[in-house]
Design an enzyme around this catalytic site. Sequence first.
Site, mmCIF file in Angstrom:
data_model
loop_
_atom_site.group_PDB
_atom_site.id
_atom_site.type_symbol
_atom_site.label_atom_id
_atom_site.label_comp_id
_atom_site.label_asym_id
_atom_site.label_seq_id
_atom_site.Cartn_x
_atom_site.Cartn_y
_atom_site.Cartn_z
ATOM 1 C CD GLU A 26 -2.607 1.199 2.675
ATOM 2 O OE1 GLU A 26 -3.653 1.868 2.709
ATOM 3 O OE2 GLU A 26 -2.190 0.522 3.643
ATOM 4 C CE LYS A 55 -7.432 1.581 3.463
ATOM 5 N NZ LYS A 55 -6.238 2.116 4.181
ATOM 6 C CB CYS A 60 -4.533 -1.565 4.366
ATOM 7 S SG CYS A 60 -3.571 -1.594 5.907
#
Length: 261
Positions: A46, A112, A146
């Site tokens: 990331e 995300k 994540c």
Amino acid sequence: MSTTNKLKIALIQSDLIWENPDENRKLFEEKINNLPTDIDLIVLPEMFTSGFTMNASKLAEEMDGTTVNWMLKLAKVNQSAITGSVIIKENDHYFNRLLFVHPYGEIDFYDKKHTFTLAGEHEVFSSGNNKTFVSYKGWEICPLICYDLRFPVWARNTDDYDLLLYVASWPKPRIEAWDALLKARAIENMSYTIGVNRVGTDANGYEYSGNSACYDSLGNCLAKNDLGSEEVLIVHLDKESQNKTRNKFRFLEDRDRFKFQ
């Protein structure tokens, strides 16, 4: 592009140079140039050009910027797809965007969904609202980022994907959750599941121990580095073998069909 039942994937677990895209690109280019020549997919962490920073206004790029063009060049030269997330500015919004760059120049991306509120990510970055499914060499890949790992409904395999993929900057104090959740996502979705995390210590003093790993559809660990060191893990995935496991147990036939609001 030809299809294949087998994928050879390189998981690059690396330290990152804080807020220095030029040096991070050099670092990863050297690692990529040292890979075997038959890699199908290269996975980076990331925010691999900057570390997990909230300094988006300084570091954001656009989709025709330096990092995207760098990924396009390397994907073409190596004839391998490359994926990882970077800070992208679009329509006056900042996104933590995973880019999946194909060897022939196509780009898929995922923004995300679950911004990390504990670090104030939601105050800087806009949240994505759409899941992305990448079709690559006959495989359906679901890429996530994540903090998304903590939300199983978002990852639920209602679309028959073959590979669930996470790129991360997941800190060491909560690494046991990372290990447990990666394995759980593989088991509940009956899917190969890969997580690539960084190592090292960032400018905020947060330590990262890596624990990049790959699990099969029954939760067996195929590869892992929990030593906190830089390493390239090479994993071999076999879709035919996974399909045989799915057909034997048929757990996905009983899955809940969630609808997102």
